[in-house]
Motif scaffolding. Structure first.
Motif, PDB file in Angstrom:
ATOM      1  N   SER A 232      -8.892 -26.006 -25.102  1.00 26.68           N
ATOM      2  CA  SER A 232      -7.798 -26.657 -26.015  1.00 26.68           C
ATOM      3  C   SER A 232      -6.653 -25.719 -26.015  1.00 26.68           C
ATOM      4  O   SER A 232      -6.801 -24.392 -25.696  1.00 26.68           O
ATOM      5  N   SER A 233      -5.534 -26.328 -26.308  1.00 23.84           N
ATOM      6  CA  SER A 233      -4.215 -25.522 -26.096  1.00 23.84           C
ATOM      7  C   SER A 233      -3.898 -24.864 -27.158  1.00 23.84           C
ATOM      8  O   SER A 233      -2.997 -24.305 -27.506  1.00 23.84           O
ATOM      9  N   ARG A 234      -4.722 -25.132 -28.701  1.00 23.74           N
ATOM     10  CA  ARG A 234      -4.259 -24.943 -29.822  1.00 23.74           C
ATOM     11  C   ARG A 234      -5.521 -23.600 -30.403  1.00 23.74           C
ATOM     12  O   ARG A 234      -6.492 -24.010 -30.798  1.00 23.74           O
TER      13      ARG A 234
ATOM     14  N   ASP B 291      -9.555 -30.125 -27.332  1.00 22.45           N
ATOM     15  CA  ASP B 291      -8.368 -30.375 -27.904  1.00 22.45           C
ATOM     16  C   ASP B 291      -8.408 -29.948 -29.581  1.00 22.45           C
ATOM     17  O   ASP B 291      -7.444 -30.758 -30.155  1.00 22.45           O
TER      18      ASP B 291
ATOM     19  N   ARG C 259      -0.648 -18.281 -24.634  1.00 23.42           N
ATOM     20  CA  ARG C 259      -0.178 -18.748 -25.634  1.00 23.42           C
ATOM     21  C   ARG C 259      -1.206 -19.059 -26.839  1.00 23.42           C
ATOM     22  O   ARG C 259      -1.172 -20.090 -27.297  1.00 23.42           O
TER      23      ARG C 259
ATOM     24  N   ARG D  94      -9.599 -20.916 -24.608  1.00 27.11           N
ATOM     25  CA  ARG D  94      -8.533 -21.828 -24.162  1.00 27.11           C
ATOM     26  C   ARG D  94      -8.632 -22.809 -23.134  1.00 27.11           C
ATOM     27  O   ARG D  94      -7.769 -23.579 -22.951  1.00 27.11           O
TER      28      ARG D  94
END
Length: 172
Positions: A35-37, A12, A65, A32
């Motif tokens: 974490s999505s960032r 995260d 993304r 990924r």
């Protein structure tokens, strides 16, 4: 830091992956899952990359993304953050930074001996790590892009067992 060994520590967090574009995207795809960032901070490619390989990597990054930033201009790390800046879009801050530098396989000797090679320079092997050249074995970084000491140790055990069996007529 190693994404495989330490990736969970970045769960995260805002993660940056620095290195040649395609390699960095491959590492970013793995990160990924934590974490999505995740962002790629590319360096100039020292080895030419086929256009279709580059486009496939960029497509995969977009699909997951993963932000692909302009080429790195300046990097600084202090305390708990790293800052990467580029000429086009400014400064980006990351909680964790991973280097995806990689290294080319040093497999020239095996190629000269007639072993079959993959396009990336890795030596192709069977399940016992024997190359296409009978009696020639390859382990570690020259046989896989999973550059881990533990992988090399495992490869060594597999190859050593196969070699031992090959040398002992009772075990054949």
């Amino acid at each position: 830091m190693c994404a495989i060994c330490d990736g969970y520590e970045a769960t995260d967090q805002n993660i940056g992956v620095v290195g040649p574009l395609v390699q960095s995207i491959q590492h970013a795809c793995f990160l990924r899952t934590f974490s999505s960032r995740v962002s790629v901070v590319p360096l100039s490619d020292s080895v030419p990359v086929l256009a279709e390989v580059r486009e496939e990597a960029l497509r995969r990054a977009a699909e997951l993304r993963i932000q692909v930033l302009p080429e790195l201009h300046h990097l600084s790390c202090r305390d708990d953050t790293c800052e990467a800046s580029d000429v086009a879009s400014g400064t980006h801050r990351f909680d964790t930074l991973y280097a995806a530098m990689g290294a080319p396989a040093r497999s020239n000797l095996a190629a000269m001996a007639g072993a079959t090679m993959a396009k990336d320079g890795a030596i192709l092997t069977d399940a016992h790590l024997q190359t296409s050249r009978p009696g020639l074995y390859a382990i570690g970084d020259v046989a896989t892009d999973l550059n881990q000491i533990s992988v090399a140790f495992g490869h060594a055990a597999i190859a050593a067992t196969a070699i031992h069996r090959r040398l002992d007529p009772v075990l054949r």
